[in-house]
Design a protein around this motif. Structure first.
Motif, short mmCIF file in Angstrom:
data_model
loop_
_atom_site.label_atom_id
_atom_site.label_comp_id
_atom_site.label_asym_id
_atom_site.label_seq_id
_atom_site.Cartn_x
_atom_site.Cartn_y
_atom_site.Cartn_z
N LYS A 1 0.83 -1.20 0.00
CA LYS A 1 0.00 0.00 0.00
C LYS A 1 0.87 1.26 0.00
CE LYS A 1 -3.73 2.28 2.56
NZ LYS A 1 -4.63 2.20 3.74
N ALA A 2 1.94 1.26 0.82
CA ALA A 2 2.83 2.42 0.87
C ALA A 2 3.56 2.61 -0.45
CB ALA A 2 3.84 2.24 2.02
N GLN A 3 3.94 1.53 -1.11
CA GLN A 3 4.62 1.64 -2.39
C GLN A 3 3.71 2.15 -3.50
OE1 GLN A 3 6.18 -2.35 -2.71
NE2 GLN A 3 8.25 -1.69 -2.09
N ARG A 4 2.42 1.80 -3.45
CA ARG A 4 1.48 2.33 -4.44
C ARG A 4 1.30 3.84 -4.28
NH1 ARG A 4 -1.42 -2.58 -3.34
NH2 ARG A 4 -2.75 -1.49 -1.86
N ILE A 5 1.23 4.28 -3.03
CA ILE A 5 1.14 5.73 -2.79
C ILE A 5 2.39 6.42 -3.28
CG2 ILE A 5 0.93 7.48 -1.00
CD1 ILE A 5 -0.69 5.49 0.64
N LEU A 6 3.55 5.81 -3.04
CA LEU A 6 4.82 6.38 -3.51
C LEU A 6 4.85 6.48 -5.02
CD1 LEU A 6 7.71 7.33 -2.74
CD2 LEU A 6 8.43 4.95 -2.99
N SER A 7 4.35 5.47 -5.70
CA SER A 7 4.33 5.48 -7.17
C SER A 7 3.43 6.59 -7.70
CB SER A 7 3.88 4.12 -7.70
OG SER A 7 3.83 4.11 -9.10
N ARG A 8 2.27 6.80 -7.08
CA ARG A 8 1.37 7.86 -7.51
C ARG A 8 2.00 9.23 -7.32
NH1 ARG A 8 -2.79 4.70 -4.93
NH2 ARG A 8 -2.73 6.11 -3.13
N ARG A 9 2.68 9.42 -6.21
CA ARG A 9 3.32 10.72 -5.96
C ARG A 9 4.51 10.94 -6.90
NH1 ARG A 9 3.01 11.25 0.70
NH2 ARG A 9 0.73 11.30 0.77
N GLN A 10 5.16 9.86 -7.30
CA GLN A 10 6.25 9.99 -8.27
C GLN A 10 5.70 10.40 -9.64
OE1 GLN A 10 8.41 6.37 -8.93
NE2 GLN A 10 9.95 7.34 -10.22
N ARG A 11 4.61 9.78 -10.07
CA ARG A 11 4.02 10.14 -11.36
C ARG A 11 3.49 11.57 -11.35
NH1 ARG A 11 1.57 4.94 -10.90
NH2 ARG A 11 -0.42 5.95 -10.40
N ARG A 12 2.93 11.98 -10.24
CA ARG A 12 2.41 13.35 -10.15
C ARG A 12 3.53 14.37 -10.21
NH1 ARG A 12 -1.51 15.78 -5.33
NH2 ARG A 12 -1.68 17.90 -6.18
N ALA A 13 4.66 14.09 -9.52
CA ALA A 13 5.79 15.02 -9.55
C ALA A 13 6.38 15.12 -10.95
CB ALA A 13 6.85 14.57 -8.55
N LYS A 14 6.48 14.00 -11.66
CA LYS A 14 7.02 14.03 -13.02
C LYS A 14 6.05 14.74 -13.97
CE LYS A 14 10.01 9.98 -12.77
NZ LYS A 14 10.33 8.65 -13.35
N LYS A 15 4.75 14.58 -13.74
CA LYS A 15 3.77 15.24 -14.60
C LYS A 15 3.83 16.75 -14.44
CE LYS A 15 -1.17 15.23 -15.69
NZ LYS A 15 -2.51 14.65 -15.34
N GLU A 16 4.11 17.21 -13.21
CA GLU A 16 4.23 18.63 -12.93
C GLU A 16 5.64 19.14 -13.16
OE1 GLU A 16 2.84 19.13 -8.99
OE2 GLU A 16 0.75 18.62 -9.46
N GLN A 17 6.54 18.25 -13.66
CA GLN A 17 7.92 18.59 -13.98
C GLN A 17 8.67 19.13 -12.75
OE1 GLN A 17 7.87 21.22 -17.37
NE2 GLN A 17 7.20 19.61 -18.79
N ARG A 18 8.47 18.45 -11.65
CA ARG A 18 9.17 18.79 -10.42
C ARG A 18 10.19 17.71 -10.10
NH1 ARG A 18 6.19 18.29 -6.19
NH2 ARG A 18 4.29 17.50 -7.17
N SER A 19 11.33 18.11 -9.57
CA SER A 19 12.35 17.14 -9.18
C SER A 19 11.87 16.32 -7.99
CB SER A 19 13.65 17.87 -8.82
OG SER A 19 14.60 16.97 -8.27
N LEU A 20 12.20 15.03 -7.98
CA LEU A 20 11.77 14.18 -6.88
C LEU A 20 12.42 14.59 -5.56
CD1 LEU A 20 11.76 10.64 -8.55
CD2 LEU A 20 9.83 12.16 -8.13
N ARG A 21 13.62 15.10 -5.62
CA ARG A 21 14.29 15.54 -4.39
C ARG A 21 13.66 16.80 -3.82
NH1 ARG A 21 18.96 12.96 -3.10
NH2 ARG A 21 19.82 11.54 -4.68
N GLU A 22 12.95 17.55 -4.64
CA GLU A 22 12.30 18.77 -4.17
C GLU A 22 10.82 18.55 -3.88
OE1 GLU A 22 12.99 21.66 -7.17
OE2 GLU A 22 15.17 21.76 -6.82
N SER A 23 10.30 17.38 -4.19
CA SER A 23 8.90 17.07 -3.92
C SER A 23 8.76 16.58 -2.48
CB SER A 23 8.40 16.00 -4.90
OG SER A 23 7.08 15.65 -4.62
N LYS A 24 8.14 17.38 -1.63
CA LYS A 24 8.07 17.04 -0.20
C LYS A 24 7.17 15.84 0.05
CE LYS A 24 9.09 21.70 1.48
NZ LYS A 24 8.63 22.82 2.32
#
Length: 293
Positions: free
Chosen positions: A250-273
């Motif tokens: 469950k935690a990994q699915r949430i992590l994957s969604r937040r990763q896709r959202r950050a890439k869609k908004e063109q934000r660096s993963l290290r800067e995505s809180k």
């Protein structure tokens, strides 16, 4: 005073430390400097190998080879890269990074399956090494070097100062025999936990020998149970991963969604809180399974 190689018994001690925000920044700087120096040594080695294949006596090539050979020590490398002159960087950390590079080549020559030294990539884990020195000391103990235990709850490290510590070091502090501290490794894992690993040496054994029971027992490790002994005793498999894999998935699915959202908004993963918060949660679940095993 004997060196670490001259001592008969060696022991590894790993304890957890709790640095402040300022001390965490110092650990990060030393880890980055150690990784940079190691990668620079790898780059120098590769360039020297390529230049050695040039058979023509070109002056420019020969001058470049001499420059690279002179840069393969901590002092010359610090003069070439001025940011390595930062007062927060431990000089022994730079020397250990170079030594680790040469040790990697020694290991490759002994066991070719290990591979040649490669570049260390940037990750969420930090790591650097320093050494304990005994300046003007006649005996080596856990309390009189540049790395020493101030009491049962605190340790002092170069550049970092006083740190709160927790671990199984109390029984070593109670010993009256001489114990020398060698290489000291400061690490941070992906779950943001900080540790100090100490290489210890002594002329007296760290663990007392057990008395012989004059009987034997067979142990069978299998998948159904953790182990089955020849006397019929069975220990059940705790199955640490299976009990927590649902929460991990469950935690990994949430992590994957937040990763896709950050890439869609063109934000660096290290800067995505939000991504970093979830990544830390997943890392802590993995660390919990690792510690139980």
């Amino acid at each position: 005073m004997k060196s670490m190689a001259q001592l008969e018994y060696h022991y590894g001690l790993k304890v957890r430390i709790y640095p402040s925000d300022h001390q965490k920044q110092i650990i990060k700087v030393n880890s980055d400097a150690s990784r940079f120096i190691y990668n620079e040594m790898v780059a120098i080695g590769k360039e020297l190998w390529q230049l050695s294949r040039v058979r023509l006596p070109i002056d420019t090539v020969q001058d470049r080879i001499q420059q690279l050979k002179l840069r393969r020590n901590a002092k010359q490398m610090s003069n070439h890269f001025q940011f390595l002159e930062d007062k927060r960087i431990d000089s022994l950390a730079k020397a250990n990074a170079i030594q680790n590079y040469y040790n990697a080549w020694k290991t490759f020559r002994k066991v070719h399956g290990t591979g040649v030294p490669k570049f260390h990539r940037k990750s969420y884990a930090w790591r650097y090494q320093t050494n304990c020195q005994y300046l003007k000391q006649k005996t080596a103990r856990l309390t009189n070097g540049t790395v020493f235990f101030e009491d049962c709850g605190h340790i002092v490290l170069p550049k970092l100062g006083r740190l709160r510590v927790k671990g199984s070091h109390q029984r070593l502090l109670d010993r009256q025999s001489e114990i020398r501290i060698g290489t000291v490794t400061i690490t941070k894992d992906a779950a943001d936990r900080f540790f100090v690993s100490l290489q210890l040496g002594s002329d007296t054994p760290f663990v007392s020998k057990l008395n012989r029971a004059n009987r034997q027992i067979g142990i069978d490790l299998n998948t159904e149970n953790f182990l089955t002994a020849s006397d019929g005793q069975t220990i059940a498999n705790p199955r640490y991963y299976r009990t927590i894999k649902g929460k991990l998935a469950k935690a990994q699915r949430i992590l994957s969604r937040r990763q896709r959202r950050a890439k869609k908004e063109q934000r660096s993963l290290r800067e995505s809180k939000n991504y970093q918060k979830q990544r830390l949660l997943v890392a802590k679940i993995h660390a919990r399974v690792f510690d139980r095993r």
